[in-house]
Design a protein around this motif. Structure first.
Motif, short mmCIF file in Angstrom:
data_model
loop_
_atom_site.label_atom_id
_atom_site.label_comp_id
_atom_site.label_asym_id
_atom_site.label_seq_id
_atom_site.Cartn_x
_atom_site.Cartn_y
_atom_site.Cartn_z
N VAL A 106 0.81 -1.32 0.16
CA VAL A 106 -0.13 0.02 -0.23
C VAL A 106 0.78 1.30 -0.14
CG1 VAL A 106 -2.06 1.24 1.27
CG2 VAL A 106 -1.63 -1.31 1.31
N GLN A 107 0.80 2.16 -0.97
CA GLN A 107 1.47 3.33 -0.83
C GLN A 107 0.56 4.43 -0.81
OE1 GLN A 107 2.95 3.50 -5.12
NE2 GLN A 107 4.22 1.76 -4.71
N PHE A 108 0.83 5.20 0.33
CA PHE A 108 -0.03 6.33 0.89
C PHE A 108 0.78 7.61 1.09
CE2 PHE A 108 1.70 4.10 4.44
CZ PHE A 108 1.88 4.93 5.25
N GLN A 109 0.23 8.62 1.31
CA GLN A 109 0.64 9.90 1.62
C GLN A 109 -0.31 10.66 2.35
OE1 GLN A 109 0.87 12.25 -1.88
NE2 GLN A 109 2.87 13.23 -1.13
N VAL A 110 0.17 11.52 3.46
CA VAL A 110 -0.65 12.66 4.38
C VAL A 110 -0.75 13.71 3.32
CG1 VAL A 110 -0.47 13.92 6.27
CG2 VAL A 110 0.42 11.64 6.26
N LEU A 111 -1.98 14.30 3.19
CA LEU A 111 -2.48 15.40 2.41
C LEU A 111 -1.95 16.82 3.27
CD1 LEU A 111 -5.97 14.43 1.38
CD2 LEU A 111 -3.92 14.28 -0.23
N SER A 112 -1.35 17.58 2.42
CA SER A 112 -0.86 18.76 3.16
C SER A 112 -1.87 19.73 3.94
CB SER A 112 0.22 19.64 2.20
OG SER A 112 -0.67 19.80 1.10
N GLN A 113 -3.13 19.37 3.29
CA GLN A 113 -4.02 20.28 3.93
C GLN A 113 -4.79 19.72 4.90
OE1 GLN A 113 -3.88 19.34 0.85
NE2 GLN A 113 -6.05 18.22 0.12
N LYS A 114 -4.40 18.19 5.29
CA LYS A 114 -5.15 17.42 6.36
C LYS A 114 -4.14 17.07 7.26
CE LYS A 114 -9.26 16.48 3.97
NZ LYS A 114 -10.53 15.26 3.76
N VAL A 115 -3.28 18.14 7.65
CA VAL A 115 -1.99 17.34 8.64
C VAL A 115 -2.77 17.38 9.99
CG1 VAL A 115 0.40 18.03 9.59
CG2 VAL A 115 -0.13 18.42 7.39
#
Length: 313
Positions: free
Chosen positions: A87-96
């Protein structure tokens, strides 16, 4: 005394100044709290905070991360299989804020959803279909994770089924089946190749026979033409056809004897081989021709008589 106080004051001022400056690295966000309460989110670069009032509560990685989850489950045909889901995932900059405060351990949360989806999808499929439809499994996992993790500030970039590992005994049986199929295909190709060779050989033999027969026919035609020319030449010098034929037969007879004598290892015996043999052969041939002509004339006369009787009726 005043000089020492100035040094101490300068030292504490330097410490406070240093503690007020901090650096946030690229693709990282820093969460600032003031007196234990969320205050702000700082992006990459040099940032300032109030010493003893503000503190860095944590840093959130904004780069794409990968989590590998190994799930063991059972297929529709009761075969246990282990799947590796990446699973490749990322934290959204607008939802830190949501990513930092609302989930204690996001990796465990993602793992739970992966287990739930895989163990719901794979038991619907037979083992062969698991290999064929692994992309469908990956799409189902991605859809479920996006729906569940989106509210927490996580974006699922991609999910991949990177490995499917059945039970060792099942894997061995599958290898035997594949080997048998390949041997069957190889046998079919070998049989087809052998058939083509047999057909080609038969065609070659047929062509050889045809050419051989044509050669024999041409040879006999040339012999007959040569005999005809020989008889014609002898007739031109006053030798009749019967004498010419006798001379030709005798000549060929002795030519044959001469050729046999030149072969030292030949076991062939020509019968009859007396000097009278050529003459006897010629007389027999002439008698046969005369008898054949006589029979032919009689049959022709008989057919004409029957035709006349039929006309009178």
């Amino acid at each position: 005394m005043g000089y020492i106080f100035f040094i101490v004051l300068s030292f504490f001022s330097l410490i406070i100044l240093i503690s007020a400056i901090f650096i946030v690295r690229q693709q990282t966000s820093a969460v600032i709290e003031r007196f234990g309460k969320f205050h702000s989110i700082r992006s990459s670069g040099i940032q300032l905070k109030i010493p003893l009032v503000d503190r860095i509560s944590g840093r959130v990685n904004l780069r794409i991360q990968q989590l590998d989850v190994i799930v063991e489950t059972k297929t529709k045909d009761d075969v246990f299989v282990r799947l590796k889901i990446s699973v490749q995932f990322q934290v959204l900059s607008q939802k830190v804020y949501e990513a930092f405060y609302e989930l204690q351990n996001p990796q465990d949360q993602i793992t739970s959803y992966v287990f739930d989806v895989v163990r719901a999808e794979v038991p619907k499929m037979k083992l062969d279909y698991v290999f064929e439809r692994k992309d469908d499994i990956a799409i189902a996992v991605k859809g479920e994770l996006n729906e569940a993790m989106g509210d927490y500030g996580y974006d699922i970039i991609k999910t991949l089924v990177t490995d499917i590992d059945p039970d060792p005994q099942v894997k061995e049986a599958m290898n035997r089946i594949n080997a048998s199929e390949r041997e069957k295909v190889a046998a079919e190709y070998e049989a087809e190749a052998e058939r083509i060779k047999i057909v080609a050989k038969a065609r070659a033999e047929a062509e050889s026979k045809r050419l051989q027969g044509q050669g024999i026919a041409d040879q006999r035609r040339e012999i007959a033409r040569g005999l005809e020319e020989s008889v014609e030449v002898l007739n031109n010098v006053g030798i009749n056809s019967q004498e010419a034929s006798a001379l030709i037969v005798v000549t060929q007879h002795y030519d044959t004897l001469q050729s046999l004598g030149e072969e030292t290892n030949s076991n062939l015996i020509l019968l009859p081989n007396s000097p009278q043999a050529g003459s006897d052969m010629l007389n027999n041939m002439i008698a046969s021709f005369v008898a054949s002509n006589r029979i032919g004339e009689e049959m022709k006369k008989k057919n004409e008589d029957q035709a006349k009787l039929g006309g009178k009726k």
